[in-house]
Design an enzyme around this catalytic site. Sequence first.
Site, mmCIF file in Angstrom:
data_model
loop_
_atom_site.group_PDB
_atom_site.id
_atom_site.type_symbol
_atom_site.label_atom_id
_atom_site.label_comp_id
_atom_site.label_asym_id
_atom_site.label_seq_id
_atom_site.Cartn_x
_atom_site.Cartn_y
_atom_site.Cartn_z
ATOM 1 N N ASP A 25 40.111 -2.371 -16.169
ATOM 2 C CA ASP A 25 39.831 -1.120 -15.488
ATOM 3 C C ASP A 25 39.793 0.034 -16.372
ATOM 4 O O ASP A 25 38.902 1.218 -16.061
ATOM 5 C CB ASP A 25 40.824 -0.810 -14.099
ATOM 6 C CG ASP A 25 40.528 0.021 -13.019
ATOM 7 O OD1 ASP A 25 39.483 0.696 -13.129
ATOM 8 O OD2 ASP A 25 41.299 0.090 -12.027
ATOM 9 N N HIS A 218 47.561 -0.332 -6.312
ATOM 10 C CA HIS A 218 46.901 0.090 -7.434
ATOM 11 C C HIS A 218 46.430 1.388 -7.384
ATOM 12 O O HIS A 218 45.414 1.762 -6.658
ATOM 13 C CB HIS A 218 45.628 -1.079 -7.311
ATOM 14 C CG HIS A 218 44.463 -0.646 -8.400
ATOM 15 N ND1 HIS A 218 44.257 -1.616 -9.252
ATOM 16 C CD2 HIS A 218 43.561 0.342 -8.561
ATOM 17 C CE1 HIS A 218 43.202 -1.250 -10.221
ATOM 18 N NE2 HIS A 218 42.728 -0.083 -9.702
ATOM 19 N N CYS A 251 36.408 4.055 -12.068
ATOM 20 C CA CYS A 251 35.441 2.885 -11.835
ATOM 21 C C CYS A 251 34.191 3.712 -11.803
ATOM 22 O O CYS A 251 33.967 4.657 -11.518
ATOM 23 C CB CYS A 251 35.538 2.732 -10.289
ATOM 24 S SG CYS A 251 34.306 1.438 -9.640
ATOM 25 N N ASN A 260 44.024 4.959 -14.154
ATOM 26 C CA ASN A 260 44.974 4.380 -13.499
ATOM 27 C C ASN A 260 46.493 5.154 -13.560
ATOM 28 O O ASN A 260 46.571 5.833 -14.731
ATOM 29 C CB ASN A 260 45.033 2.888 -13.597
ATOM 30 C CG ASN A 260 43.912 2.297 -13.089
ATOM 31 O OD1 ASN A 260 42.843 2.027 -13.768
ATOM 32 N ND2 ASN A 260 44.263 1.552 -12.097
HETATM 33 P P1 HMG Z 1 22.758 -7.323 -6.923
HETATM 34 O O1 HMG Z 1 22.004 -6.555 -8.053
HETATM 35 O O2 HMG Z 1 22.965 -7.590 -5.594
HETATM 36 O O3 HMG Z 1 22.750 -8.930 -7.766
HETATM 37 O O4 HMG Z 1 24.332 -7.095 -7.518
HETATM 38 P P2 HMG Z 1 21.974 -10.278 -7.830
HETATM 39 O O5 HMG Z 1 22.718 -11.281 -7.373
HETATM 40 O O6 HMG Z 1 20.752 -10.028 -7.029
HETATM 41 O O7 HMG Z 1 21.713 -10.336 -9.378
HETATM 42 C C1 HMG Z 1 21.076 -9.303 -10.257
HETATM 43 C C2 HMG Z 1 21.263 -9.606 -11.507
HETATM 44 O O8 HMG Z 1 22.408 -9.723 -11.936
HETATM 45 C C3 HMG Z 1 20.540 -11.048 -11.820
HETATM 46 O O9 HMG Z 1 19.825 -11.059 -13.150
HETATM 47 C C4 HMG Z 1 21.569 -11.881 -11.885
HETATM 48 O O10 HMG Z 1 21.501 -13.131 -12.555
HETATM 49 C C5 HMG Z 1 22.934 -10.863 -12.538
HETATM 50 P P3 HMG Z 1 18.213 -11.318 -13.169
HETATM 51 O O11 HMG Z 1 18.002 -12.446 -12.730
HETATM 52 O O12 HMG Z 1 17.765 -9.795 -12.656
HETATM 53 O O13 HMG Z 1 18.297 -10.947 -14.759
HETATM 54 N N1 HMG Z 1 23.941 -11.186 -12.067
HETATM 55 C C6 HMG Z 1 24.912 -11.674 -12.826
HETATM 56 N N2 HMG Z 1 25.178 -11.724 -14.003
HETATM 57 C C7 HMG Z 1 26.363 -12.188 -14.772
HETATM 58 N N3 HMG Z 1 27.476 -12.196 -13.816
HETATM 59 C C8 HMG Z 1 27.484 -12.272 -12.613
HETATM 60 C C9 HMG Z 1 26.289 -11.631 -11.968
HETATM 61 N N4 HMG Z 1 25.932 -11.567 -10.629
HETATM 62 C C10 HMG Z 1 24.667 -11.352 -10.759
HETATM 63 N N5 HMG Z 1 28.664 -12.506 -11.682
HETATM 64 C C11 HMG Z 1 26.680 -7.485 -8.048
HETATM 65 C C12 HMG Z 1 25.827 -7.287 -6.839
HETATM 66 C C13 HMG Z 1 28.156 -7.910 -7.281
HETATM 67 C C14 HMG Z 1 26.232 -8.594 -9.071
HETATM 68 C C15 HMG Z 1 26.722 -6.210 -8.731
HETATM 69 O O14 HMG Z 1 26.785 -5.100 -7.765
HETATM 70 C C16 HMG Z 1 27.850 -6.087 -9.702
HETATM 71 O O15 HMG Z 1 28.072 -6.682 -10.674
HETATM 72 N N6 HMG Z 1 28.866 -5.073 -9.249
HETATM 73 C C17 HMG Z 1 30.263 -4.937 -10.074
HETATM 74 C C18 HMG Z 1 30.514 -3.375 -10.151
HETATM 75 C C19 HMG Z 1 32.047 -3.446 -10.718
HETATM 76 O O16 HMG Z 1 32.214 -4.253 -11.679
HETATM 77 N N7 HMG Z 1 32.803 -2.132 -10.392
HETATM 78 C C20 HMG Z 1 33.806 -2.042 -10.931
HETATM 79 C C21 HMG Z 1 34.981 -3.017 -10.630
HETATM 80 S S1 HMG Z 1 35.821 -2.642 -9.120
HETATM 81 C C22 HMG Z 1 36.889 -1.397 -9.433
HETATM 82 O O17 HMG Z 1 36.929 -1.154 -10.589
HETATM 83 C C23 HMG Z 1 37.816 -1.101 -8.223
HETATM 84 C C24 HMG Z 1 39.249 -1.763 -8.511
HETATM 85 O O18 HMG Z 1 39.593 -1.311 -9.922
HETATM 86 C C25 HMG Z 1 40.340 -1.428 -7.462
HETATM 87 C C26 HMG Z 1 40.100 0.297 -7.211
HETATM 88 O O19 HMG Z 1 40.581 0.978 -8.104
HETATM 89 O O20 HMG Z 1 39.922 0.598 -6.087
HETATM 90 C C27 HMG Z 1 39.302 -3.109 -8.703
HETATM 91 MG MG MG Z 2 40.614 0.500 -10.053
#
Ligand code: HMG
Ligand code: MG
Length: 310
Positions: A25, A218, A251, A260
């Site tokens: 994070d 969190h 984020c 955080n």
């Molecule tokens: P999408 O565009 O719908 O995914 O995103 P997709 O399945 O259509 O795939 C698109 C492309 O990404 C493809 O590649 C996939 O292969 C690739 P292309 O064929 O176009 O070259 N791909 C991946 N590559 C590697 N690893 C993977 C993966 N998945 C797809 N796992 C998706 C959907 C969920 C993937 C996207 O929205 C995403 O990655 N989101 C992550 C966002 C993120 O990390 N946010 C921060 C974390 S959450 C947070 O911080 C909150 C927290 O701290 C708690 C709080 O504070 O509240 C936890």
């Molecule tokens: Mg967070």
Amino acid sequence: MRAPQRVPLAGLPERVEVYEVGPRDGLQNESAVVPVETKAEFVRRLVSAGLRTVETTSFVSPRWVPQLADAADLLDAVAADLDGVRAPVLVPNEKGLARALDKGVREVAVFASATETFAQRNLNRSLADQFDMFEPVVRGAREAGLAVRGYVSMCFGDPWEGEVPVGQVVEVARRLHVLGCAEISLGDTVGTGTPGHVSVLLAELAAAGVPVERTAVHFHDTYGQALSNTLTALRAGVTTVDASAGGLGGCPYAKSATGNLATEDLVWMLDGLGVRTGVDLEALAATSGWMAGQLGRPSPSRTVQALAQG
Ligand code: HMG
Ligand code: MG
């Protein structure tokens, strides 16, 4: 003073599990890519400072979070340094799980949203459809013997939707619990929560069958509420607290999210209360000072700043 005077307060746990999220994070929001060796050194220093749970990275789409595109390389770099340490990683989908399993990860976390807007912005899914993405991840991870955590974001307010009904948060958390997440972490993604809200949410969750022993908190510290919210959660029976060394973080998909709760601020309070964490505050603050140097700006943690004054 280098340490607080120790004066316990009734109604608190004897020990708190500090769930360190700095490398994940904390760094995910950095625009300039941090070299993988710097990240590895950060993880090693956190472990040396006594942290026993370090969320190291995310196996998400590198197009969505370029900063963490090196997840596999980072795990290779620290593989020999994580003896006796829980090192969970974030995985949103089956592709992420496969990448994590390939690196021998033992613990993963899925991350749900309590609101429609953030589900769309962070996961490219609707609030309802996010569970279809998580279901095979949780099942596959459990079949492989992994522990699974489930985050719920925007539990205390959403920058696009405003107030978030407690019942809506409870329903998302309950569904993750039913899917098989062993622990639910309540995310105050943009730091707007206050203690009464924390108390009510924890009570409603317990009433809905999500036990407080399985619930972590969190808090992001945007409005300076993170420590008071934490104390409220501890008094309600929570024993796992997420924090980020030096207060790094935010984020990239949540408008106005800042860092955080700083791990040092948390440990200062818990040391004063006589609650055990196993964390060496001096070593941790030195680590955050070093990391601030790598990132080129001072740590926002009040405790890191005060200790640096000597
Ligand atoms: P999408 O565009 O719908 O995914 O995103 P997709 O399945 O259509 O795939 C698109 C492309 O990404 C493809 O590649 C996939 O292969 C690739 P292309 O064929 O176009 O070259 N791909 C991946 N590559 C590697 N690893 C993977 C993966 N998945 C797809 N796992 C998706 C959907 C969920 C993937 C996207 O929205 C995403 O990655 N989101 C992550 C966002 C993120 O990390 N946010 C921060 C974390 S959450 C947070 O911080 C909150 C927290 O701290 C708690 C709080 O504070 O509240 C936890
Ligand atoms: Mg967070």
